[in-house]
Enzyme design. Structure first.
Site, PDB file in Angstrom:
ATOM      1  N   ARG A 165       0.834  -1.210   0.000  1.00 44.99           N
ATOM      2  CA  ARG A 165       0.000   0.000   0.000  1.00 44.99           C
ATOM      3  C   ARG A 165       0.864   1.253   0.000  1.00 44.99           C
ATOM      4  NH1 ARG A 165      -4.644   0.608   4.443  1.00 44.99           N
ATOM      5  NH2 ARG A 165      -2.873   1.018   5.804  1.00 44.99           N
ATOM      6  N   LYS A 266      -2.713   6.600   1.472  1.00 45.68           N
ATOM      7  CA  LYS A 266      -2.585   7.023   2.873  1.00 45.68           C
ATOM      8  C   LYS A 266      -1.594   8.186   2.980  1.00 45.68           C
ATOM      9  CE  LYS A 266      -2.853   4.654   7.325  1.00 45.68           C
ATOM     10  NZ  LYS A 266      -4.233   4.994   7.679  1.00 45.68           N
ATOM     11  N   GLU A 302     -15.962   6.985   4.246  1.00 48.13           N
ATOM     12  CA  GLU A 302     -15.329   6.372   5.413  1.00 48.13           C
ATOM     13  C   GLU A 302     -15.334   7.338   6.582  1.00 48.13           C
ATOM     14  OE1 GLU A 302     -11.370   5.818   3.428  1.00 48.13           O
ATOM     15  OE2 GLU A 302     -10.630   6.692   5.281  1.00 48.13           O
TER      16      GLU A 302
HETATM   17  C1  COI Z   1      -4.587   3.308  11.527  1.00 46.35           C
HETATM   18  O1  COI Z   1      -5.656   2.755  11.777  1.00 46.35           O
HETATM   19  O2  COI Z   1      -3.520   2.723  11.690  1.00 46.35           O
HETATM   20  C2  COI Z   1      -4.538   4.664  10.994  1.00 46.35           C
HETATM   21  O3  COI Z   1      -3.605   4.978  10.328  1.00 46.35           O
HETATM   22  C3  COI Z   1      -5.569   5.650  11.355  1.00 46.35           C
HETATM   23  C4  COI Z   1      -5.000   6.781  12.146  1.00 46.35           C
HETATM   24  C5  COI Z   1      -5.926   7.941  12.095  1.00 46.35           C
HETATM   25  C6  COI Z   1      -4.733   6.380  13.570  1.00 46.35           C
END
Ligand code: COI
Length: 420
Positions: A165, A266, A302
C-alpha cells in the site's frame, strides 16, 4: 529498573546503531554501553566478532558511517517478558509513548533506498524547505504487533500488505518507496529493538508507524530530491476513549476526498483535511465523523480514522474502493473472515438511508480494530444500534480476527508473521 529486551536470539540480525551523536565513537564500542535512558545494556560489536548469539548484520546507522556492527544484550538469554517497560499496562490509551529505537533509511535522486538502520528514538532534522513540509509529500502506514500469551513470541499482521500500500501511495505522490522486503525488514527490526514496549498479552499492542517523507529541500513545486523512510512504534490500547460502541455524526458539508484526488492513498494530507469536521464533532460529543461522497452527498465513504460496514439481514456491506476510500487492510481482512464464516459480503455503493436502517454498523482499521457503532446522527436524526456494544455479527468477526492476530487461534489464513 527498566531494561531493553532486545533478544539476540531473534532470527533476524539487526544492528542497533546509535544516532548521529554516537557515530564517530562507534568504532570504539567494544564493551557494554548504556544507550537507553532507562539503563538498557546494549553492546555494539563489529561484525567480525559475531558470536553465536549475534549473527552478522548489514545494517548501517542513520548517520554517515558505513561501519558494520551487531547488537547483542549482555546476559540476554535471561531477558524477556519479565523485562517489560515500567509503565501502567492497564491504562495505555492511544497516545505516543516514546520508545527506545526508530528505523531510518534514506534515498536520493537515484530512487533506491539503502543504508537503513536503527537509531535511538528522537527528533529528526529536516530543511525548512523539505517537500513534506511545503507540499505535503508524505505517506504513512499503521500496523500492530501483538505479544503472544507465552510472553515471547510476537506477531505481525500482514506486513507486506502495508508495504504494498505504501508503494502504491508513493507512485501517486511521485515518491520513491522502499521495496516490500526493505519495508518488512525495517518493521521487524524496529519491533524487536523495542520489544520491551510490546504490551503483555491482552493489554494492548505495539502500534507501528512507518513514514515516507520528501525530506529533500525544494522551493518550486516539484517532487523532493531526497526521501526518508522512518519507522517508530508506541504501545497502545483502545483507540476510542469510549471503550466499546462509538457515536458517529454524518458530515455532508466537509468532504474527505474527491474523485481523482488522493483519498485512496494514505497520504498525510487526507488526515489534515478531516481535522476541522472532526474537531467540531468532538466538541459536540461525537466520537468521530462519517463522510459522504462529494458528488451526490448520499453514499457512505469512510470515517476520519477507519472504514465503515453495515449489516442488514445478515448481509455485510461496505463502500467499494474507487479512489476516494482508503483500501484498509483490516477492511479487506474482515471481508475475508466474513466469507470464511459463510457470511455474504458486498462491496458497493451504500446509501446513508441504508445506514440508518441497518441492523448493525461497525468500523474497521488498524488503530480501531473492529469498533461497533452505537449511534449515527444525520441531519439531527439519531439512530441507535444494539445495546451500546457489539452486535452478533460484528462480535463474531471481531473475535475471529483478533484471535488470529493475537495468536489465540490457528492462523489458517497465513496472515501472521511470527517474530521470536
Ligand atoms: C490506523 O488505523 O492505523 C490509521 O492509520 C488511522 C489513524 C488515524 C490512527
Amino acid at each position: 529498573m527498566e531494561r531493553a529486551a532486545i533478544s539476540p536470539s531473534l532470527s533476524q540480525n539487526y544492528l542497533l546503531c546509535p544516532s548521529r551523536a554516537f557515530t564517530t565513537s562507534l568504532h570504539s564500542f567494544s564493551s557494554t554501553r548504556n544507550l537507553s535512558p532507562s539503563s538498557s545494556s546494549i553492546k555494539l560489536q563489529h561484525s567480525s566478532s559475531s558470536s553465536s548469539s549475534s549473527v552478522s548484520s548489514k545494517f548501517i546507522n542513520g548517520g554517515n558511517s558505513l561501519t558494520q556492527c551487531n547488537a547483542v544484550l549482555s546476559n540476554s538469554s535471561s531477558r524477556d517478558v519479565s523485562e517489560l517497560a515500567d509503565i501502567d499496562w492497564d491504562n495505555i490509551g492511544f497516545g505516543l509513548k516514546q520508545t527506545d529505537y526508530m528505523y531510518v533509511m534514506k534515498c536520493d535522486l537515484d530512487g533506491e533506498f539503502s543504508n537503513g538502520g536503527l537509531q535511538r528514538f528522537g527528533n529528526i532534522e529536516v530543511s525548512p524547505s523539505a517537500g513534506v513540509l511545503n507540499y505535503g509529500q508524505g505517506l504513512f502506514e499503521g500496523m500492530k504487533a501483538y505479544r503472544k500469551e507465552d510472553g515471547k513470541n510476537i506477531l505481525l499482521f500482514r506486513p507486506e500488505e502495508n508495504a504494498i500500500r505504501m508503494r502504491n501511495g508513493a507512485e501517486r505522490m511521485c515518491m520513491p518507496a522502499p521495496t516490500v522486503e526493505q519495508f518488512v525488514e525495517a518493521v521487524k527490526a524496529t519491533v524487536l529493538a523495542n520489544k520491551r514496549w510490546i504490551p503483555p498479552a491482552g493489554k494492548g499492542s505495539l502500534y507501528i508507524r512507518p513514514l515516507l517523507m520528501g525530506t529533500g529541500a525544494i522551493l518550486g513545486l516539484a517532487p523532493a530530491p531526497e526521501y526518508t523512510f522512518l519507522v517508530y512504534v508506541s504501545p497502545v490500547g483502545n483507540y476510542f476513549k469510549e471503550g466499546v460502541a462509538i457515536n458517529l455524526i454524518v458530515e455532508s458539508e466537509f468532504h474527505r476526498a474527491t474523485p481523482g484526488g488522493t483519498g485512496g492513498v494514505k497520504t498525510i494530507g487526507n488526515y489534515a483535511a478531516v481535522l476541522k469536521a472532526q474537531s467540531i464533532a468532538k466538541a459536540k460529543g461525537y466520537s468521530d465523523v462519517l463522510y459522504l461522497d462529494c458528488v451526490y452527498k448520499r453514499y457512505l465513504e469512510e470515517v476520519s480514522s477507519c472504514n465503515i460496514f453495515i449489516v442488514k439481514d445478515n448481509v455485510i456491506s461496505t463502500p467499494e474502493i474507487k479512489g476516494t476510500i482508503l483500501p484498509g487492510i483490516t477492511r479487506k481482512s474482515i471481508m475475508d473472515v466474513a466469507i470464511s464464516q459463510g457470511l455474504q459480503v458486498e462491496e458497493r455503493n451504500v446509501t446513508v438511508d441504508e445506514l440508518l436502517e441497518a441492523d448493525e454498523v461497525f468500523c474497521t482499521g488498524t488503530a480501531v480494530v473492529v469498533s461497533p457503532v452505537g449511534s449515527i446522527t444525520y441531519k439531527d436524526k439519531r439512530v441507535s444500534y444494539g445495546e451500546g456494544s457489539f452486535g452478533p455479527i460484528s462480535k463474531q468477526l471481531y473475535t475471529v480476527l483478533t484471535s488470529l492476530q493475537m495468536g489465540l487461534s490457528e492462523d489458517k489464513m497465513k496472515w501472521t508473521v511470527n517474530l521470536s
